[in-house]
Design a protein around this motif. Sequence first.
Motif, PDB file in Angstrom:
ATOM      1  N   LYS A  18       9.166   7.147  -8.887  1.00  0.00           N
ATOM      2  CA  LYS A  18      10.534   7.140  -8.831  1.00  0.00           C
ATOM      3  C   LYS A  18      11.182   6.016  -7.978  1.00  0.00           C
ATOM      4  CE  LYS A  18      10.219  12.231  -8.842  1.00  0.00           C
ATOM      5  NZ  LYS A  18      10.374  13.536  -8.027  1.00  0.00           N
ATOM      6  N   LEU A  19      10.311   5.467  -7.035  1.00  0.00           N
ATOM      7  CA  LEU A  19      10.444   4.233  -6.441  1.00  0.00           C
ATOM      8  C   LEU A  19      10.531   2.864  -7.478  1.00  0.00           C
ATOM      9  CD1 LEU A  19      11.013   3.252  -3.275  1.00  0.00           C
ATOM     10  CD2 LEU A  19       8.321   2.643  -3.485  1.00  0.00           C
ATOM     11  N   SER A  20       9.676   2.946  -7.940  1.00  0.00           N
ATOM     12  CA  SER A  20       9.619   1.649  -8.808  1.00  0.00           C
ATOM     13  C   SER A  20       8.640   1.891 -10.129  1.00  0.00           C
ATOM     14  CB  SER A  20       9.434   0.304  -8.366  1.00  0.00           C
ATOM     15  OG  SER A  20       9.087  -0.769  -9.096  1.00  0.00           O
ATOM     16  N   PRO A  21       9.003   1.413 -11.398  1.00  0.00           N
ATOM     17  CA  PRO A  21       8.076   1.599 -12.662  1.00  0.00           C
ATOM     18  C   PRO A  21       7.105   0.797 -12.392  1.00  0.00           C
ATOM     19  CG  PRO A  21      10.236   0.516 -13.184  1.00  0.00           C
ATOM     20  CD  PRO A  21      10.349   1.026 -11.736  1.00  0.00           C
ATOM     21  N   PHE A  22       6.995  -0.410 -11.594  1.00  0.00           N
ATOM     22  CA  PHE A  22       6.256  -1.259 -11.370  1.00  0.00           C
ATOM     23  C   PHE A  22       4.885  -0.895 -10.717  1.00  0.00           C
ATOM     24  CE2 PHE A  22       9.738  -4.331 -12.475  1.00  0.00           C
ATOM     25  CZ  PHE A  22       9.135  -4.885 -13.405  1.00  0.00           C
ATOM     26  N   LEU A  23       5.170  -0.061  -9.861  1.00  0.00           N
ATOM     27  CA  LEU A  23       4.132   0.931  -9.289  1.00  0.00           C
ATOM     28  C   LEU A  23       3.634   2.030  -9.881  1.00  0.00           C
ATOM     29  CD1 LEU A  23       5.804   0.649  -5.504  1.00  0.00           C
ATOM     30  CD2 LEU A  23       3.763  -0.921  -6.437  1.00  0.00           C
ATOM     31  N   GLN A  24       4.133   2.257 -11.034  1.00  0.00           N
ATOM     32  CA  GLN A  24       3.728   3.532 -11.720  1.00  0.00           C
ATOM     33  C   GLN A  24       2.482   3.333 -11.886  1.00  0.00           C
ATOM     34  OE1 GLN A  24       6.110   4.376 -15.046  1.00  0.00           O
ATOM     35  NE2 GLN A  24       4.993   6.540 -15.449  1.00  0.00           N
ATOM     36  N   GLY A  25       1.545   4.578 -11.766  1.00  0.00           N
ATOM     37  CA  GLY A  25       0.094   4.487 -12.074  1.00  0.00           C
ATOM     38  C   GLY A  25      -0.754   3.846 -10.889  1.00  0.00           C
ATOM     39  N   THR A  26      -0.345   3.298  -9.893  1.00  0.00           N
ATOM     40  CA  THR A  26      -0.878   2.885  -8.882  1.00  0.00           C
ATOM     41  C   THR A  26      -1.295   3.956  -7.949  1.00  0.00           C
ATOM     42  OG1 THR A  26       0.687   0.891  -8.480  1.00  0.00           O
ATOM     43  CG2 THR A  26      -0.788   1.420  -6.756  1.00  0.00           C
ATOM     44  N   ASN A  27      -2.703   3.694  -7.616  1.00  0.00           N
ATOM     45  CA  ASN A  27      -3.252   4.833  -6.631  1.00  0.00           C
ATOM     46  C   ASN A  27      -2.895   4.721  -5.205  1.00  0.00           C
ATOM     47  OD1 ASN A  27      -5.041   6.105  -8.458  1.00  0.00           O
ATOM     48  ND2 ASN A  27      -6.429   4.352  -8.339  1.00  0.00           N
ATOM     49  N   ALA A  28      -2.543   5.702  -4.263  1.00  0.00           N
ATOM     50  CA  ALA A  28      -2.027   5.392  -3.259  1.00  0.00           C
ATOM     51  C   ALA A  28      -2.942   6.293  -2.230  1.00  0.00           C
ATOM     52  CB  ALA A  28      -0.406   6.130  -3.111  1.00  0.00           C
ATOM     53  N   ILE A  86       0.898  -1.203   0.189  1.00  0.00           N
ATOM     54  CA  ILE A  86      -0.202   0.117   0.000  1.00  0.00           C
ATOM     55  C   ILE A  86       0.794   1.192   0.226  1.00  0.00           C
ATOM     56  CG2 ILE A  86      -1.840   1.240   1.117  1.00  0.00           C
ATOM     57  CD1 ILE A  86      -2.691  -1.253   2.356  1.00  0.00           C
ATOM     58  N   PRO A  87       1.048   1.933  -1.222  1.00  0.00           N
ATOM     59  CA  PRO A  87       1.743   3.233  -1.200  1.00  0.00           C
ATOM     60  C   PRO A  87       0.992   4.334  -0.375  1.00  0.00           C
ATOM     61  CG  PRO A  87       1.365   2.251  -3.317  1.00  0.00           C
ATOM     62  CD  PRO A  87       0.605   1.538  -2.374  1.00  0.00           C
ATOM     63  N   VAL A  88       1.728   4.976   0.466  1.00  0.00           N
ATOM     64  CA  VAL A  88       1.170   6.285   1.087  1.00  0.00           C
ATOM     65  C   VAL A  88       1.717   7.404   0.731  1.00  0.00           C
ATOM     66  CG1 VAL A  88       0.585   6.974   3.591  1.00  0.00           C
ATOM     67  CG2 VAL A  88       0.313   4.560   2.944  1.00  0.00           C
ATOM     68  N   LEU A  89       1.127   8.531   0.319  1.00  0.00           N
ATOM     69  CA  LEU A  89       1.716   9.689   0.104  1.00  0.00           C
ATOM     70  C   LEU A  89       1.491  10.611   1.179  1.00  0.00           C
ATOM     71  CD1 LEU A  89       0.281  10.437  -3.549  1.00  0.00           C
ATOM     72  CD2 LEU A  89       2.886   9.702  -2.795  1.00  0.00           C
ATOM     73  N   LEU A  90       2.730  11.167   1.632  1.00  0.00           N
ATOM     74  CA  LEU A  90       2.825  12.082   2.808  1.00  0.00           C
ATOM     75  C   LEU A  90       2.331  13.616   2.228  1.00  0.00           C
ATOM     76  CD1 LEU A  90       5.849  10.855   4.550  1.00  0.00           C
ATOM     77  CD2 LEU A  90       3.517  10.425   5.278  1.00  0.00           C
ATOM     78  N   PRO A  91       1.907  14.381   3.184  1.00  0.00           N
ATOM     79  CA  PRO A  91       1.622  15.854   2.464  1.00  0.00           C
ATOM     80  C   PRO A  91       2.734  16.388   1.766  1.00  0.00           C
ATOM     81  CG  PRO A  91       0.878  15.682   5.042  1.00  0.00           C
ATOM     82  CD  PRO A  91       1.831  14.240   4.567  1.00  0.00           C
ATOM     83  N   GLY A  92       2.334  16.748   0.741  1.00  0.00           N
ATOM     84  CA  GLY A  92       3.194  17.442  -0.258  1.00  0.00           C
ATOM     85  C   GLY A  92       3.762  16.573  -1.379  1.00  0.00           C
ATOM     86  N   ALA A  93       3.755  15.301  -1.477  1.00  0.00           N
ATOM     87  CA  ALA A  93       4.146  14.368  -2.220  1.00  0.00           C
ATOM     88  C   ALA A  93       2.799  14.405  -3.228  1.00  0.00           C
ATOM     89  CB  ALA A  93       4.512  13.035  -1.716  1.00  0.00           C
ATOM     90  N   SER A  94       3.476  13.735  -4.599  1.00  0.00           N
ATOM     91  CA  SER A  94       2.349  13.498  -5.736  1.00  0.00           C
ATOM     92  C   SER A  94       2.324  12.067  -6.147  1.00  0.00           C
ATOM     93  CB  SER A  94       2.648  14.581  -6.850  1.00  0.00           C
ATOM     94  OG  SER A  94       3.743  14.365  -7.387  1.00  0.00           O
ATOM     95  N   PRO A  95       1.382  11.772  -6.855  1.00  0.00           N
ATOM     96  CA  PRO A  95       1.546  10.310  -7.532  1.00  0.00           C
ATOM     97  C   PRO A  95       2.437  10.094  -8.254  1.00  0.00           C
ATOM     98  CG  PRO A  95      -0.880  11.345  -7.641  1.00  0.00           C
ATOM     99  CD  PRO A  95       0.137  12.555  -7.027  1.00  0.00           C
TER     100      PRO A  95
END
Length: 715
Positions: free
Chosen positions: A108-118, A94-103
Amino acid sequence: MTDYQYHAFVSHNSADKPAVEFITAALEAQNVHCFLDKWDILPKDQWLRNLESGLTDSRVILIFIGTNGIGPYQQAEADVALRRQIGQRQDCIIPVLLPGASPEDIAKLSPFLQGTNALRFHNLDDPLPHRLLVGLIRGEDPNHLRELIRNEAHAPADLLQTLNHWLSGLHIEWRENECLISEGQGQRCLNIPDLSSSFNPNSIEYLLSWKSRLTKLFGREQELKALHDWADADNTISIRLIVGEGGTGKTRLAFEFARQLKQQKNWQAGEAKGLAGCWYTSHSGTLLVIDYPEQNTEKITALLEALSRQPPERKLRVLLLGRNGDFLGKLTQTTQEIIAPQIRLEGLSADNAAAWELFQQAWQQLHARKKKTAPALPMTQEIFDQWQQQNTAHRRPLFVLALAVRLMHDPLAKELNAQAIIRALTQHYEINRLTKEAKQQTPPINQYSLIILRALAALSGQLESPALRDLIQASETLKLDIQLPTLPQLKETSLWDQKAIHALQPDLLAADLLHYALTELADDQAGEWQYLGLEAAPNMAEASSIFGRLIHDAQYVLHQPWPLPQLTDWVCQETERCQKLNDALNRDYLERTLLPLAIATARILLEQDNSPPTQAYYLIILSSRLADNGRRVDALAAIQRSVAICEQLAADNFATYGPGLAQSLNNLSNRLADHGQRVDALAAIQRAVDIYEKLAAENFAAYVPDLAMSLNNLS
């Protein structure tokens, strides 16, 4: 929290630790036990080993992404989590975006998670995302969590979208042969097979399998566009069939399409193994790929009918991959309305360079994956074109790839036809290898035993321990020439993988290996081995369908005569064997290659039981099989005998034998229509309808399906 010490592992950049620690403390306050390095690793502990244990012992991995980028350990943690997710085929990240971060930061972490909703925190003080994160980790009811958002007047709009992605699922449940469709909480990811990262130059399966992605997809641009247009259409649900012979690239095309939908359009796409369970769906759309629907037409038909009656709220596409789509013609009108035109695959077109481009890239990649410089092409385009013109099968992508593989070992392979190339590859990569391995075993085993087992595994997909024990015992009881090793001995061989002996892939290689084993090794015992292979399968009906497909490939693609008469002779020597095989073959859309066998078993059983009801039953089966085999006169005579018997039985006991009479009349109508006797055919089906109407009046639930079928035939 079964089998896990922690609810969640917390992966983060140490620069974001204050915010991450705040959220983790809130989780702990709600009885969600988390692994956080600062809390769970003491200064004297082995840091990496404890991190690895924390990842293994946590049900969910929370990957926090903030404005400070990716932490030094975070990348490794994400890689481990992704391997676990792919290996277990179950979402655990489960990706979790902290305040200020964007999808966009997720990529940047992994292309396999690109497009995944967080799950997104706009404000750490907002209690709603904290509550939702608890629900996601615990796997709470999606509808309850959605309701929490709806009840919050100022909830950010992207929270609901996140929940739809993570929690929604297509739930498929079976109760006997009835398929129940519902929307539930997602539990598993749809599977897109991929062997590209596990290069094995000694495996012909790897070299020829589409899963290896040795080359890109060539010559299917038009079909890919048609599939994307189909996916982009506005209708919520649609079904489509890709049909083609073995080696034309149906499966490669389907999963390339699935990969593009997943990566480019944020769909959930792939194969739902077993078609029972709950798979994650996407707000953008979901694609189900179903291979070989002919193996179980009743189950696939029930699934398609259920989907048409209970269409999901979001866009769903069902892509079937088969040799033919005959069974689709008998679906209800409601389901017929959601079927898109089929896509038929032939060999690569002669008027473009796709086949030559495929050959060139295959030659380069075969050497590149061995980390060798590729020598000059072993044939010119002119000679390649001449090879393709020898046989239409040579235009199939599989044979182009097989030619390139064979040329690595034999520069004269360009003079071989498709049959000879496949046999040469089977000999080089399987027969020689397994013969050598058998000779080297201690204690010694029969030199052909591993070949026969690898070949027979094709009939059921794999041979597990119970099936192997039965095969070993049967070979001893029958005193067959090829004696099989014990199960402990087999487990020490290269055949034993993931607790079973698996079928050789692709199908054309499996067909060739089975043909070789039966004709060159088994010889006059080919009938016994064919039957034992079918009997060892968990489901003989499904195994017989695979068997029919393998015979087709051997006879019509590789032009090898099949020893089916030996199987027929062996089966018909014993009533029990005959009955068991007849039951397996008594199914709709029986493969044409198996019709002579089905006719023979029905005749034997008909001759051995003089009971009038049993005679009528086998005459119905025999008539249908004779008709399918083009023997119309014999088929009509058989069903007329059945009707005559049923007339006498029903006259004495209509309640018991009326249904059998109606069924015989239904079949008689079809046989008369085949002969052009339309008036008599109409009279027969009208009588069948009259009987079913009478039966349905007394027991509507039991007989209305038969009445509907007869009314359809009458129409």
